[in-house]
Scaffold this active site. Structure first.
Site, short mmCIF file in Angstrom:
data_model
loop_
_atom_site.label_atom_id
_atom_site.label_comp_id
_atom_site.label_asym_id
_atom_site.label_seq_id
_atom_site.Cartn_x
_atom_site.Cartn_y
_atom_site.Cartn_z
N LYS A 248 0.83 -1.11 -0.06
CA LYS A 248 0.12 0.14 -0.06
C LYS A 248 0.86 1.26 0.20
O LYS A 248 1.41 1.86 0.97
CB LYS A 248 -0.92 0.13 1.16
CG LYS A 248 -2.15 0.79 1.02
CD LYS A 248 -2.09 2.45 0.86
CE LYS A 248 -1.83 3.00 2.24
NZ LYS A 248 -1.79 4.52 1.89
N GLU B 54 9.70 1.74 11.31
CA GLU B 54 10.67 2.81 11.27
C GLU B 54 9.83 4.26 11.28
O GLU B 54 9.04 4.51 10.22
CB GLU B 54 11.31 2.78 9.97
CG GLU B 54 12.74 3.59 9.99
CD GLU B 54 12.75 5.05 9.43
OE1 GLU B 54 12.55 5.90 10.51
OE2 GLU B 54 12.47 5.20 8.39
N CYS C 126 13.52 10.88 7.42
CA CYS C 126 13.53 10.84 9.03
C CYS C 126 14.81 10.91 9.40
O CYS C 126 15.05 11.05 10.68
CB CYS C 126 12.95 9.38 8.96
SG CYS C 126 14.04 8.00 7.92
N GLU D 166 8.71 16.87 15.34
CA GLU D 166 9.37 16.55 13.89
C GLU D 166 8.63 17.61 12.90
O GLU D 166 7.47 17.66 12.69
CB GLU D 166 9.20 15.26 13.41
CG GLU D 166 9.66 14.79 12.15
CD GLU D 166 9.81 13.37 11.91
OE1 GLU D 166 10.84 12.86 11.46
OE2 GLU D 166 8.67 12.80 11.94
#
Length: 503
Positions: free
Chosen positions: A185, A261, A295, A396
């Site tokens: 997906k 992750e 990331c 973040e």
């Protein structure tokens, strides 16, 4: 631009790929794929849900149970994996342009980084998958014990929008190497290289049902249906932390294996004895690559107080060299963010910085006037004097924003690095190897780079601590995740007593 990889679009719609065939959604629903650099429609994309996931899982399960994929040898699988990698390289220009068109990232990044790495992921696991060793032990009683690994069956892969093909192949290659069938997906913001991958899979000879690609969203859509499906034995997810927690909760009733992750808040620590020019150059790249949408981005810069002014000036010089523009221009080094909505979220952090006493925006912070105003562009931004408790440090941002903090002592630097909920990566800049090793031991992140950033060996473990992830990927770690371990024990008949084996 009309990309050859979109040549199979039907009615200008990118479809699902289920059981080896392109398939529209049962209800005909679609959503838009938009060019983030222009705001223009690229094409429609089939919007999948539970119906399409059920069909994909059924196809994957049949392909796994009946073969031929799960019945192939590692060498046979390796041959097909290598073909996939070769075909991606043969169409590198097409994939690179399509990735830039769909994601907004510069063509030079997709050409020189993302697409070659996507191909290499398949080549790497083609080499690794038939070199696995099964541990074997003999006990004192003469019994023999062998540990082997078997495929899980059907696995689900949910991939992010910041490195679309790169991270899809990072998961797909080891899953296939271990003999699993897959339902992928892709992120709804960047669906097109995953769609285009179906052509490569067919040409490489991947049997029908082994790889299925279902487009759609997360909650109440294809993503949620995939996570909850009882026929899916594992979920590998890369994305932000809140979504990871939701996936973990949704998948818990079916006891799936999970590998996450998640988010990061990486730091570059520059000590006074470092090579300041090199450190500033790499730290700037660590913060701005892919518009800061990585990331592993070094979005925090921690500088020893005695050299802070010099480092800040060096970073500003590096930022001034960045060329913002059309992602498809080979000279562009900073493209568009993934969309206007995300760009506006990043701008909200900059607005917050303006409200903080003592905080200074050294450069950037605005939508550049030199680009398409319908695009999701943002100037590379440097913000200094940022307090540790600020959301600029604790959350973040995921954009081209670099914050600067200063420290006086080693312990203060380590405390600041560890002072967030994230723990994915960090760079340490110093000429003192003892100091570097001491820092690496104290820093609570899954990856620590010494005088460098983003250097990788695919054999090594990749993943984060704290809210940055669960589990590790890479090399044998990925092959272990995508397999079940079984121990086969054979007794020595000479040690049997009355039909039993003495323990």
């Amino acid at each position: 631009m009309r990309n050859p990889l979109l040549g199979s679009l039907k009615s200008n719609t990118a479809l699902h790929f289920i059981n080896g065939e392109l398939t529209a959604s049962a209800n005909g629903a679609t959503f838009d794929s938009v060019n983030p650099a222009t705001g223009e429609l690229i094409c429609k994309v089939a919007l999948g849900g539970a119906v399409e996931i059920n069909a994909a899982v059924a196809a994957a399960d049949k392909a796994w149970r009946e073969g031929p994929w799960s019945k192939t040898t590692p060498s046979e699988r390796a041959t097909i994996l290598r073909r996939i990698g070769d075909e991606i390289l043969a169409r590198k220009q097409e994939f690179a342009e399509l990735e830039s068109l769909d994601s907004g990232k510069p063509l030079q990044e997709t050409m020189n980084g993302d697409i070659p790495r996507a191909a290499f992921n398949f080549h790497f696991y083609a080499d690794l998958c038939h070199h696995q060793v099964s541990p074997s032990f003999r006990s004192d009683d003469g019994s023999h014990h062998t540990t082997i690994r078997e495929p899980l069956g059907v696995v689900g892969l949910i991939t992010p929008w910041n490195l679309p093909l790169y991270l899809a192949t990072w998961k797909l290659a080891p899953a296939l190497a271990q003999g699993n069938s897959v339902v992928l997906k892709p992120a709804e913001l960047t669906p097109l290289t995953a769609y285009a991958l179906h052509e490569v899979l067919l040409k490489a000879g991947v049997p029908a049902g082994v790889v299925n690609i279902v487009q759609g969203f997360g909650p109440d859509s294809a993503g949620e249906a995939l996570v909850k499906h009882p026929g899916v034995k594992a979920i590998s997810f890369t994305g932000e932390t809140v979504t990871g927690a939701a996936i973990m909760a949704a998948g818990a009733p079916t006891l799936k294996k999970m590998s996450f992750e998640l988010g990061g808040k990486g730091a570059s620590i520059i000590f006074a004895d470092a090579d300041l020019e090199k450190a500033a150059k790499v730290a700037t790249r660590a913060a701005m690559r892919n518009q800061g949408q990585v990331c592993l981005a070094g979005s925090r810069l921690l500088v020893e107080e005695s050299v802070a002014s010099k480092v800040i000036e060096l970073v500003k010089q590096e930022i001034s060299k960045i060329k913002i523009g059309d992602p498809l221009d080979p000279e562009t080094t900073l493209g568009a963010l993934c969309g206007v909505e995300h760009r506006n979220k990043v701008l909200s952090f900059i607005d917050h910085a303006k409200s903080l006493a003592g905080v200074k925006i050294e450069c950037g912070g605005n939508v550049p006037a030199s680009v398409n105003q319908k695009g999701a562009f943002l100037e590379p931004t440097l913000i200094t004097n940022v307090p540790q408790e600020s959301r600029l440090i604790q959350e973040e941002i995921f954009g081209p924003v670099l914050t600067v903090q200063t420290f006086k002592t080693f312990d203060e630097a380590i405390s600041m690095v560890n002072g967030t909920k994230y723990g994915l990566s960090c760079s340490v800049w110093t000429k003192d190897i003892d100091k570097a090793n001491h820092a690496a031991n104290k820093i609570r992140t899954g990856l620590v780079w010494i005088n460098s950033w983003f250097i990788r060996n695919l054999h090594t473990a990749f993943g984060g601590m704290k809210h940055s992830g669960v589990g590790r990927e890479g090399g044998q770690y990925s092959l272990d995740f995508f397999s079940e371990m079984k121990t086969v024990s054979v007794a020595n008949p000479l040690h049997e007593r009355h039909g039993l084996v003495w323990i």
